[in-house]
Design a protein around this motif. Structure first.
Motif, PDB file in Angstrom:
ATOM      1  N   GLN A 268      22.217 -19.312   0.920  1.00 26.68           N
ATOM      2  CA  GLN A 268      22.467 -18.751  -0.410  1.00 26.68           C
ATOM      3  C   GLN A 268      23.544 -17.682  -0.256  1.00 26.68           C
ATOM      4  O   GLN A 268      23.249 -16.496  -0.110  1.00 26.68           O
ATOM      5  N   GLY A 269      24.792 -18.113  -0.248  1.00 24.12           N
ATOM      6  CA  GLY A 269      25.874 -17.181   0.021  1.00 24.12           C
ATOM      7  C   GLY A 269      25.774 -16.695   1.459  1.00 24.12           C
ATOM      8  O   GLY A 269      25.773 -17.477   2.396  1.00 24.12           O
ATOM      9  N   GLY A 270      25.659 -15.391   1.624  1.00 24.54           N
ATOM     10  CA  GLY A 270      25.512 -14.818   2.958  1.00 24.54           C
ATOM     11  C   GLY A 270      24.074 -14.679   3.387  1.00 24.54           C
ATOM     12  O   GLY A 270      23.799 -14.024   4.401  1.00 24.54           O
ATOM     13  N   SER A 271      23.158 -15.281   2.651  1.00 25.36           N
ATOM     14  CA  SER A 271      21.733 -15.167   2.957  1.00 25.36           C
ATOM     15  C   SER A 271      21.137 -16.519   3.321  1.00 25.36           C
ATOM     16  O   SER A 271      21.715 -17.575   3.028  1.00 25.36           O
ATOM     17  N   LEU A 272      19.979 -16.449   3.944  1.00 21.42           N
ATOM     18  CA  LEU A 272      19.218 -17.647   4.274  1.00 21.42           C
ATOM     19  C   LEU A 272      17.839 -17.544   3.633  1.00 21.42           C
ATOM     20  O   LEU A 272      17.315 -16.444   3.447  1.00 21.42           O
ATOM     21  N   ALA A 273      17.253 -18.690   3.321  1.00 20.36           N
ATOM     22  CA  ALA A 273      15.918 -18.709   2.718  1.00 20.36           C
ATOM     23  C   ALA A 273      15.225 -20.007   3.094  1.00 20.36           C
ATOM     24  O   ALA A 273      15.873 -21.009   3.418  1.00 20.36           O
TER      25      ALA A 273
ATOM     26  N   ALA B 272      24.167 -11.646  18.306  1.00 20.96           N
ATOM     27  CA  ALA B 272      22.989 -11.955  17.503  1.00 20.96           C
ATOM     28  C   ALA B 272      23.331 -12.946  16.394  1.00 20.96           C
ATOM     29  O   ALA B 272      22.570 -13.889  16.125  1.00 20.96           O
ATOM     30  N   LEU B 273      24.467 -12.752  15.745  1.00 16.35           N
ATOM     31  CA  LEU B 273      24.883 -13.685  14.689  1.00 16.35           C
ATOM     32  C   LEU B 273      25.163 -15.067  15.264  1.00 16.35           C
ATOM     33  O   LEU B 273      24.876 -16.083  14.615  1.00 16.35           O
ATOM     34  N   GLY B 274      25.698 -15.119  16.481  1.00 19.91           N
ATOM     35  CA  GLY B 274      25.911 -16.398  17.130  1.00 19.91           C
ATOM     36  C   GLY B 274      24.598 -17.109  17.416  1.00 19.91           C
ATOM     37  O   GLY B 274      24.481 -18.328  17.221  1.00 19.91           O
ATOM     38  N   SER B 275      23.595 -16.359  17.870  1.00 13.63           N
ATOM     39  CA  SER B 275      22.275 -16.941  18.121  1.00 13.63           C
ATOM     40  C   SER B 275      21.657 -17.442  16.821  1.00 13.63           C
ATOM     41  O   SER B 275      21.003 -18.492  16.795  1.00 13.63           O
ATOM     42  N   LEU B 276      21.879 -16.696  15.738  1.00 11.69           N
ATOM     43  CA  LEU B 276      21.352 -17.120  14.441  1.00 11.69           C
ATOM     44  C   LEU B 276      22.010 -18.415  13.985  1.00 11.69           C
ATOM     45  O   LEU B 276      21.333 -19.335  13.515  1.00 11.69           O
TER      46      LEU B 276
ATOM     47  N   VAL C 131      20.076 -21.935  13.184  1.00  9.91           N
ATOM     48  CA  VAL C 131      20.189 -22.640  11.901  1.00  9.91           C
ATOM     49  C   VAL C 131      20.690 -24.071  12.113  1.00  9.91           C
ATOM     50  O   VAL C 131      20.183 -25.018  11.499  1.00  9.91           O
ATOM     51  N   PHE C 132      21.662 -24.216  13.017  1.00 10.72           N
ATOM     52  CA  PHE C 132      22.195 -25.548  13.286  1.00 10.72           C
ATOM     53  C   PHE C 132      21.113 -26.471  13.857  1.00 10.72           C
ATOM     54  O   PHE C 132      20.965 -27.619  13.434  1.00 10.72           O
ATOM     55  N   THR C 133      20.350 -25.951  14.827  1.00 15.38           N
ATOM     56  CA  THR C 133      19.286 -26.755  15.424  1.00 15.38           C
ATOM     57  C   THR C 133      18.240 -27.134  14.388  1.00 15.38           C
ATOM     58  O   THR C 133      17.751 -28.268  14.357  1.00 15.38           O
ATOM     59  N   LEU C 134      17.890 -26.189  13.517  1.00 15.51           N
ATOM     60  CA  LEU C 134      16.911 -26.491  12.462  1.00 15.51           C
ATOM     61  C   LEU C 134      17.440 -27.550  11.499  1.00 15.51           C
ATOM     62  O   LEU C 134      16.660 -28.361  10.986  1.00 15.51           O
ATOM     63  N   SER C 135      18.718 -27.527  11.243  1.00 16.03           N
ATOM     64  CA  SER C 135      19.283 -28.530  10.327  1.00 16.03           C
ATOM     65  C   SER C 135      19.132 -29.940  10.883  1.00 16.03           C
ATOM     66  O   SER C 135      19.122 -30.918  10.129  1.00 16.03           O
ATOM     67  N   ARG C 136      18.998 -30.038  12.215  1.00 21.82           N
ATOM     68  CA  ARG C 136      18.801 -31.343  12.849  1.00 21.82           C
ATOM     69  C   ARG C 136      17.309 -31.678  12.954  1.00 21.82           C
ATOM     70  O   ARG C 136      16.922 -32.831  12.749  1.00 21.82           O
ATOM     71  N   ARG C 137      16.505 -30.680  13.305  1.00 20.19           N
ATOM     72  CA  ARG C 137      15.078 -30.936  13.541  1.00 20.19           C
ATOM     73  C   ARG C 137      14.254 -30.936  12.256  1.00 20.19           C
ATOM     74  O   ARG C 137      13.334 -31.732  12.103  1.00 20.19           O
ATOM     75  N   LEU C 138      14.574 -30.010  11.349  1.00 17.26           N
ATOM     76  CA  LEU C 138      13.836 -29.901  10.073  1.00 17.26           C
ATOM     77  C   LEU C 138      14.841 -29.829   8.932  1.00 17.26           C
ATOM     78  O   LEU C 138      14.963 -28.797   8.264  1.00 17.26           O
ATOM     79  N   PRO C 139      15.584 -30.900   8.704  1.00 20.57           N
ATOM     80  CA  PRO C 139      16.596 -30.854   7.641  1.00 20.57           C
ATOM     81  C   PRO C 139      15.972 -30.528   6.291  1.00 20.57           C
ATOM     82  O   PRO C 139      14.943 -31.071   5.917  1.00 20.57           O
ATOM     83  N   GLY C 140      16.613 -29.577   5.620  1.00 19.35           N
ATOM     84  CA  GLY C 140      16.133 -29.174   4.301  1.00 19.35           C
ATOM     85  C   GLY C 140      15.171 -28.005   4.317  1.00 19.35           C
ATOM     86  O   GLY C 140      14.823 -27.485   3.253  1.00 19.35           O
ATOM     87  N   ALA C 141      14.754 -27.539   5.504  1.00 17.33           N
ATOM     88  CA  ALA C 141      13.781 -26.438   5.557  1.00 17.33           C
ATOM     89  C   ALA C 141      14.415 -25.105   5.209  1.00 17.33           C
ATOM     90  O   ALA C 141      13.798 -24.259   4.552  1.00 17.33           O
ATOM     91  N   VAL C 142      15.667 -24.906   5.666  1.00 17.43           N
ATOM     92  CA  VAL C 142      16.377 -23.637   5.440  1.00 17.43           C
ATOM     93  C   VAL C 142      17.581 -23.914   4.554  1.00 17.43           C
ATOM     94  O   VAL C 142      18.335 -24.868   4.779  1.00 17.43           O
TER      95      VAL C 142
END
Length: 235
Positions: free
Chosen positions: A83-88, A61-65, A69-80
């Motif tokens: 914050q340490g061990g958290s995402l927002a 599950a962590l691998g899928s997450l 996140v990696f794909t989003l960083s390419r498609r929607l950079p800056g959206a996510v």
């Protein structure tokens, strides 16, 4: 992408993500991650992995997450943002759900008839992620439905009390459409019809409700509903 509203996330009526008005295609994993962050706010990676991939081992599950996140960083950079061990979600992401929640939590007397009433009357347009059946989404759909129905009914009551009977009628119809067995909504409808002198419609509304509760619940309307028709020679 620091400008507020550059990235817009739509969760109501249908899913959509746009950058400066241009639609950005996203996969199911990315959509669910963005939706989870929009609904739940900042969360730990472990929480999100368990929420979004509950049927697989934690490391998978962590691998899928991480992949999402990696794909989003390419498609929607800056959206996510991390914050340490958290995402927002970044604060600049504009989410339609957040605007609806702000509205339904406000006192109904402060609503704008032209802007806010018109929005909530479009019930299909305020349904959260229709067609999504994840357990966590279903729970949020039910929570939003309750908030929405209560707020629209309060607004209908407010309009009726202040003589805006036509608007009260439209709002009450919306509540009944969302919650057909809700007795308080049918009471508002009957009162609004009678306020407009529509005695036939008041009777028709009652008869329709009586047939519905008999069919669905095997019951009869309460004295509260029946009492609204007493001047019409009883129910």
């Amino acid at each position: 992408m620091g400008e507020r509203g550059t990235i817009a996330l739509r969760l109501l009526g249908s899913w959509d993500a746009t950058v400066r008005g241009a639609r950005v295609p996203t996969g199911s994993r990315q959509q669910r991650l963005l939706a989870a962050l929009a609904i739940h706010g900042p969360r730990s990676r472990a929480y999100l992995a368990g929420l979004l991939w509950p049927e697989v081992p934690e490391d998978h599950a962590l691998g899928s997450l991480r992949a999402a996140v990696f794909t989003l960083s390419r498609r929607l950079p800056g959206a996510v943002v991390c914050q340490g061990g958290s995402l927002a979600l970044a604060e600049t992401v504009d989410v339609d759900l957040h605007h609806l929640l702000e509205l339904v939590r406000r006192p109904v007397a402060s609503w704008s008839a032209a802007r806010d009433d018109a929005w909530v009357l479009d019930r299909p347009g305020v349904q959260l992620l229709p067609g999504w059946y994840d357990d966590w989404v279903l729970a949020e759909q039910a929570r939003l439905q309750e908030l929405y129905v209560n707020a629209v009914e309060e607004r209908a009551e407010f309009c009726l009390a202040h003589g805006d009977v036509h608007r009260a009628l439209a709002l009450a119809r919306t509540v009944q459409d969302a919650a057909p067995l809700r007795e308080s909504a049918v009471c508002l409808l009957i009162r609004a019809h009678r306020g407009l002198g529509n005695e036939t419609e008041a009777r028709r509304t009652f008869e329709g409700f009586r047939a519905l509760v008999a069919r669905e619940l095997g019951e009869q309307p309460s004295d509260r509903v029946r009492g609204l028709l007493q001047p019409l020679h009883g129910a």
